[in-house]
Scaffold this motif. Structure first.
Motif, PDB file in Angstrom:
ATOM      1  N   GLY A 147       0.781  -1.236   0.000  1.00 41.28           N
ATOM      2  CA  GLY A 147       0.000   0.000   0.000  1.00 41.28           C
ATOM      3  C   GLY A 147       0.805   1.274   0.000  1.00 41.28           C
ATOM      4  O   GLY A 147       0.237   2.366  -0.100  1.00 41.28           O
ATOM      5  N   ASN A 148       2.138   1.161   0.073  1.00 44.13           N
ATOM      6  CA  ASN A 148       2.950   2.374   0.198  1.00 44.13           C
ATOM      7  C   ASN A 148       2.940   3.234  -1.051  1.00 44.13           C
ATOM      8  O   ASN A 148       3.136   4.449  -0.969  1.00 44.13           O
ATOM      9  CB  ASN A 148       4.388   1.998   0.561  1.00 44.13           C
ATOM     10  N   VAL A 149       2.729   2.628  -2.242  1.00 42.50           N
ATOM     11  CA  VAL A 149       2.635   3.468  -3.438  1.00 42.50           C
ATOM     12  C   VAL A 149       1.184   3.807  -3.782  1.00 42.50           C
ATOM     13  O   VAL A 149       0.926   4.776  -4.498  1.00 42.50           O
ATOM     14  CB  VAL A 149       3.345   2.824  -4.651  1.00 42.50           C
ATOM     15  N   THR A 150       0.243   3.020  -3.280  1.00 43.11           N
ATOM     16  CA  THR A 150      -1.171   3.323  -3.526  1.00 43.11           C
ATOM     17  C   THR A 150      -1.516   4.715  -3.011  1.00 43.11           C
ATOM     18  O   THR A 150      -2.353   5.418  -3.595  1.00 43.11           O
ATOM     19  CB  THR A 150      -2.066   2.270  -2.863  1.00 43.11           C
ATOM     20  N   VAL A 151      -0.854   5.115  -1.942  1.00 36.10           N
ATOM     21  CA  VAL A 151      -1.145   6.440  -1.377  1.00 36.10           C
ATOM     22  C   VAL A 151      -0.750   7.557  -2.339  1.00 36.10           C
ATOM     23  O   VAL A 151      -1.272   8.678  -2.222  1.00 36.10           O
ATOM     24  CB  VAL A 151      -0.452   6.637  -0.018  1.00 36.10           C
ATOM     25  N   GLN A 152       0.137   7.277  -3.302  1.00 38.63           N
ATOM     26  CA  GLN A 152       0.465   8.294  -4.299  1.00 38.63           C
ATOM     27  C   GLN A 152      -0.762   8.684  -5.112  1.00 38.63           C
ATOM     28  O   GLN A 152      -0.868   9.826  -5.587  1.00 38.63           O
ATOM     29  CB  GLN A 152       1.563   7.788  -5.234  1.00 38.63           C
ATOM     30  N   LEU A 153      -1.682   7.746  -5.273  1.00 37.03           N
ATOM     31  CA  LEU A 153      -2.904   8.035  -6.025  1.00 37.03           C
ATOM     32  C   LEU A 153      -3.736   9.098  -5.314  1.00 37.03           C
ATOM     33  O   LEU A 153      -4.318   9.979  -5.946  1.00 37.03           O
ATOM     34  CB  LEU A 153      -3.720   6.761  -6.211  1.00 37.03           C
ATOM     35  N   ALA A 154      -3.762   9.022  -3.981  1.00 37.61           N
ATOM     36  CA  ALA A 154      -4.517  10.018  -3.220  1.00 37.61           C
ATOM     37  C   ALA A 154      -3.857  11.388  -3.299  1.00 37.61           C
ATOM     38  O   ALA A 154      -4.533  12.419  -3.205  1.00 37.61           O
ATOM     39  CB  ALA A 154      -4.637   9.568  -1.767  1.00 37.61           C
ATOM     40  N   GLY A 155      -2.548  11.409  -3.484  1.00 40.03           N
ATOM     41  CA  GLY A 155      -1.878  12.682  -3.663  1.00 40.03           C
ATOM     42  C   GLY A 155      -2.214  13.327  -4.987  1.00 40.03           C
ATOM     43  O   GLY A 155      -2.354  14.553  -5.081  1.00 40.03           O
ATOM     44  N   THR A 183      -9.319   1.875  -4.333  1.00 40.28           N
ATOM     45  CA  THR A 183      -9.254   0.536  -3.752  1.00 40.28           C
ATOM     46  C   THR A 183      -8.019  -0.175  -4.273  1.00 40.28           C
ATOM     47  O   THR A 183      -7.819  -0.285  -5.487  1.00 40.28           O
ATOM     48  CB  THR A 183     -10.501  -0.293  -4.095  1.00 40.28           C
ATOM     49  N   GLY A 184      -7.178  -0.630  -3.356  1.00 35.27           N
ATOM     50  CA  GLY A 184      -6.024  -1.432  -3.719  1.00 35.27           C
ATOM     51  C   GLY A 184      -6.354  -2.909  -3.598  1.00 35.27           C
ATOM     52  O   GLY A 184      -6.916  -3.336  -2.586  1.00 35.27           O
ATOM     53  N   TYR A 185      -6.008  -3.678  -4.633  1.00 34.74           N
ATOM     54  CA  TYR A 185      -6.295  -5.117  -4.656  1.00 34.74           C
ATOM     55  C   TYR A 185      -4.986  -5.903  -4.679  1.00 34.74           C
ATOM     56  O   TYR A 185      -4.059  -5.565  -5.426  1.00 34.74           O
ATOM     57  CB  TYR A 185      -7.112  -5.491  -5.896  1.00 34.74           C
ATOM     58  N   ASP A 186      -4.912  -6.958  -3.896  1.00 36.08           N
ATOM     59  CA  ASP A 186      -3.740  -7.831  -3.898  1.00 36.08           C
ATOM     60  C   ASP A 186      -4.168  -9.214  -3.431  1.00 36.08           C
ATOM     61  O   ASP A 186      -5.162  -9.353  -2.695  1.00 36.08           O
ATOM     62  CB  ASP A 186      -2.645  -7.279  -2.986  1.00 36.08           C
ATOM     63  N   ASN A 187      -3.412 -10.249  -3.842  1.00 35.86           N
ATOM     64  CA  ASN A 187      -3.753 -11.611  -3.430  1.00 35.86           C
ATOM     65  C   ASN A 187      -2.857 -12.130  -2.313  1.00 35.86           C
ATOM     66  O   ASN A 187      -2.968 -13.293  -1.927  1.00 35.86           O
ATOM     67  CB  ASN A 187      -3.711 -12.569  -4.627  1.00 35.86           C
ATOM     68  N   SER A 188      -1.959 -11.286  -1.806  1.00 36.56           N
ATOM     69  CA  SER A 188      -1.036 -11.713  -0.763  1.00 36.56           C
ATOM     70  C   SER A 188      -1.519 -11.266   0.612  1.00 36.56           C
ATOM     71  O   SER A 188      -1.555 -10.069   0.902  1.00 36.56           O
ATOM     72  CB  SER A 188       0.361 -11.128  -1.009  1.00 36.56           C
ATOM     73  N   GLY A 239      -3.544  -1.555   6.498  1.00 37.87           N
ATOM     74  CA  GLY A 239      -4.445  -0.846   7.397  1.00 37.87           C
ATOM     75  C   GLY A 239      -3.912   0.501   7.831  1.00 37.87           C
ATOM     76  O   GLY A 239      -4.684   1.412   8.169  1.00 37.87           O
ATOM     77  N   ALA A 240      -2.583   0.650   7.792  1.00 39.76           N
ATOM     78  CA  ALA A 240      -1.983   1.934   8.171  1.00 39.76           C
ATOM     79  C   ALA A 240      -2.352   3.046   7.203  1.00 39.76           C
ATOM     80  O   ALA A 240      -2.260   4.234   7.548  1.00 39.76           O
ATOM     81  CB  ALA A 240      -0.462   1.788   8.251  1.00 39.76           C
ATOM     82  N   TYR A 241      -2.741   2.670   5.991  1.00 38.05           N
ATOM     83  CA  TYR A 241      -3.060   3.673   4.972  1.00 38.05           C
ATOM     84  C   TYR A 241      -4.567   3.809   4.730  1.00 38.05           C
ATOM     85  O   TYR A 241      -5.003   4.791   4.113  1.00 38.05           O
ATOM     86  CB  TYR A 241      -2.401   3.303   3.643  1.00 38.05           C
ATOM     87  N   ALA A 242      -5.347   2.834   5.160  1.00 35.58           N
ATOM     88  CA  ALA A 242      -6.773   2.799   4.838  1.00 35.58           C
ATOM     89  C   ALA A 242      -7.544   3.862   5.611  1.00 35.58           C
ATOM     90  O   ALA A 242      -7.173   4.251   6.719  1.00 35.58           O
ATOM     91  CB  ALA A 242      -7.337   1.410   5.132  1.00 35.58           C
ATOM     92  N   GLY A 243      -8.627   4.322   4.989  1.00 34.07           N
ATOM     93  CA  GLY A 243      -9.519   5.268   5.649  1.00 34.07           C
ATOM     94  C   GLY A 243      -9.685   6.541   4.846  1.00 34.07           C
ATOM     95  O   GLY A 243      -9.258   6.632   3.687  1.00 34.07           O
ATOM     96  N   GLY A 252     -11.202  12.102   0.132  1.00 35.56           N
ATOM     97  CA  GLY A 252     -11.480  10.845  -0.537  1.00 35.56           C
ATOM     98  C   GLY A 252     -11.458   9.669   0.425  1.00 35.56           C
ATOM     99  O   GLY A 252     -11.527   9.841   1.648  1.00 35.56           O
ATOM    100  N   GLN A 253     -11.347   8.468  -0.148  1.00 37.26           N
ATOM    101  CA  GLN A 253     -11.359   7.249   0.652  1.00 37.26           C
ATOM    102  C   GLN A 253     -10.354   6.269   0.069  1.00 37.26           C
ATOM    103  O   GLN A 253     -10.261   6.119  -1.159  1.00 37.26           O
ATOM    104  CB  GLN A 253     -12.753   6.616   0.655  1.00 37.26           C
ATOM    105  N   LEU A 254      -9.602   5.611   0.947  1.00 37.59           N
ATOM    106  CA  LEU A 254      -8.632   4.618   0.517  1.00 37.59           C
ATOM    107  C   LEU A 254      -8.925   3.318   1.242  1.00 37.59           C
ATOM    108  O   LEU A 254      -8.974   3.285   2.481  1.00 37.59           O
ATOM    109  CB  LEU A 254      -7.212   5.107   0.837  1.00 37.59           C
ATOM    110  N   ASP A 255      -9.140   2.250   0.475  1.00 36.75           N
ATOM    111  CA  ASP A 255      -9.370   0.953   1.090  1.00 36.75           C
ATOM    112  C   ASP A 255      -8.661  -0.132   0.301  1.00 36.75           C
ATOM    113  O   ASP A 255      -8.151   0.107  -0.799  1.00 36.75           O
ATOM    114  CB  ASP A 255     -10.866   0.649   1.243  1.00 36.75           C
ATOM    115  N   PHE A 256      -8.628  -1.329   0.878  1.00 39.11           N
ATOM    116  CA  PHE A 256      -7.882  -2.434   0.293  1.00 39.11           C
ATOM    117  C   PHE A 256      -8.723  -3.701   0.369  1.00 39.11           C
ATOM    118  O   PHE A 256      -9.528  -3.873   1.294  1.00 39.11           O
ATOM    119  CB  PHE A 256      -6.552  -2.637   1.028  1.00 39.11           C
ATOM    120  N   ALA A 257      -8.518  -4.591  -0.614  1.00 39.18           N
ATOM    121  CA  ALA A 257      -9.300  -5.819  -0.660  1.00 39.18           C
ATOM    122  C   ALA A 257      -8.471  -6.937  -1.274  1.00 39.18           C
ATOM    123  O   ALA A 257      -7.558  -6.690  -2.071  1.00 39.18           O
ATOM    124  CB  ALA A 257     -10.585  -5.606  -1.469  1.00 39.18           C
TER     125      ALA A 257
END
Length: 271
Positions: free
Chosen positions: A49-57, A65-70, A78-82, A88-93
């Motif tokens: 999730g460390n680069v997903t936050v660049q999208l919010a910038g 929404t960030g998706y991963d299978n790991s 969870g440190a980045y979600a919310g 906006g909103q940042l979540d992961f699934a």
């Protein structure tokens, strides 16, 4: 799919976070204006999730929404979600990109260094583009250096008499990433305005056996996963691979240079 689905180590992966994040930032710089306001964005293969936050910038009000299978990678997101600072909103699934089917419309579908792990990913492009809003964008970058010593030496070692029975079919194949023209042609035929390019980064890595340390976070993961139940074997393979890398990538007084070629594509759907 590879014979062994890699088990990821977020801590090892993030040891070179700056080098891994830079191509994503440069990919986003080429993404045009998105049609939605606020935008709806999917990040495929989001990792920790460390680069997903660049999208919010870049799109402060977006629902991302960030998706991963790991499970290992998702555990730290969870440190980045919310809610984001821009409203906006940042979540992961959890999602496996080999069969991920969008269930809603997105303004941007983006992927950073993940599609090389998805056999047949070209076949997923039509369905992903169908999920884009008119004028939306599909953008991705992948390593395009499977022929470099970093990978070639590992494949040769895995195919050697000592290791072939344990590691046959474990590593990514040489066709895990296609030629740039293949991506341009496929996306253009699907009706997109396409920009495809390559960049070779001369990554300057610090520390002892720096290239091995880099590989332990990505390319070596299938091997380390396959040998996880036999620590002595894992250590033996690692030592042999380390010695090969020391010759291929000699250390200099200022660090070790790892040339790393990446392929980028930005495809904009017709408005």
């Amino acid at each position: 799919m590879p014979a062994t689905t890699p088990t990821w180590d977020p801590g090892q992966y993030l040891r070179h976070a700056e080098h891994r994040a830079r191509p994503f930032a440069e990919l986003l710089d080429r993404v045009p204006v998105l049609p939605g306001d606020p935008a709806r964005i999917a990040d495929l293969g989001c990792g920790p999730g460390n680069v997903t936050v660049q999208l919010a910038g870049r799109w402060p009000g977006a629902h991302i929404t960030g998706y991963d299978n790991s499970p290992q990678m998702l555990a730290g997101t969870g440190a980045y979600a919310g809610p984001t600072a821009g409203g906006g909103q940042l979540d992961f699934a959890h999602a496996d990109l080999t069969d991920w089917t969008p269930t809603q419309t997105y303004d941007l579908i983006v992927s950073n260094a993940a599609l090389q792990w998805v056999p047949g990913h070209l076949d997923a492009f039509p369905g992903w583009l169908d999920a884009l809003a008119p004028g939306g964008t599909f953008a991705f970058q992948v390593p395009n250096n499977i022929d470099a010593p970093l990978h070639a030496l590992m494949r040769e070692l895995a195919a050697s008499a000592r290791w072939q029975d344990r590691l046959a079919g474990v590593l990514r194949r040489e066709d895990s990433v296609h030629a740039p023209l293949v991506y341009l042609d496929r996306l253009a035929r699907l009706g997109c305005e396409v920009d495809v390019w390559e960049t070779t980064y001369l990554q300057l890595l610090g520390g002892e056996d720096a290239v091995l340390d880099w590989s332990k976070g990505t390319g070596m993961r299938p091997v380390l996963t396959a040998l996880a139940d036999d620590p002595e074997a894992a250590d033996a393979f690692t030592a042999e691979y380390r010695d090969l890398l020391r010759t291929a990538y000699p250390a200099a007084p200022y660090g070790t240079v790892l040339p790393f070629r990446r392929l980028f594509a930005v495809a904009r759907k017709a408005a």
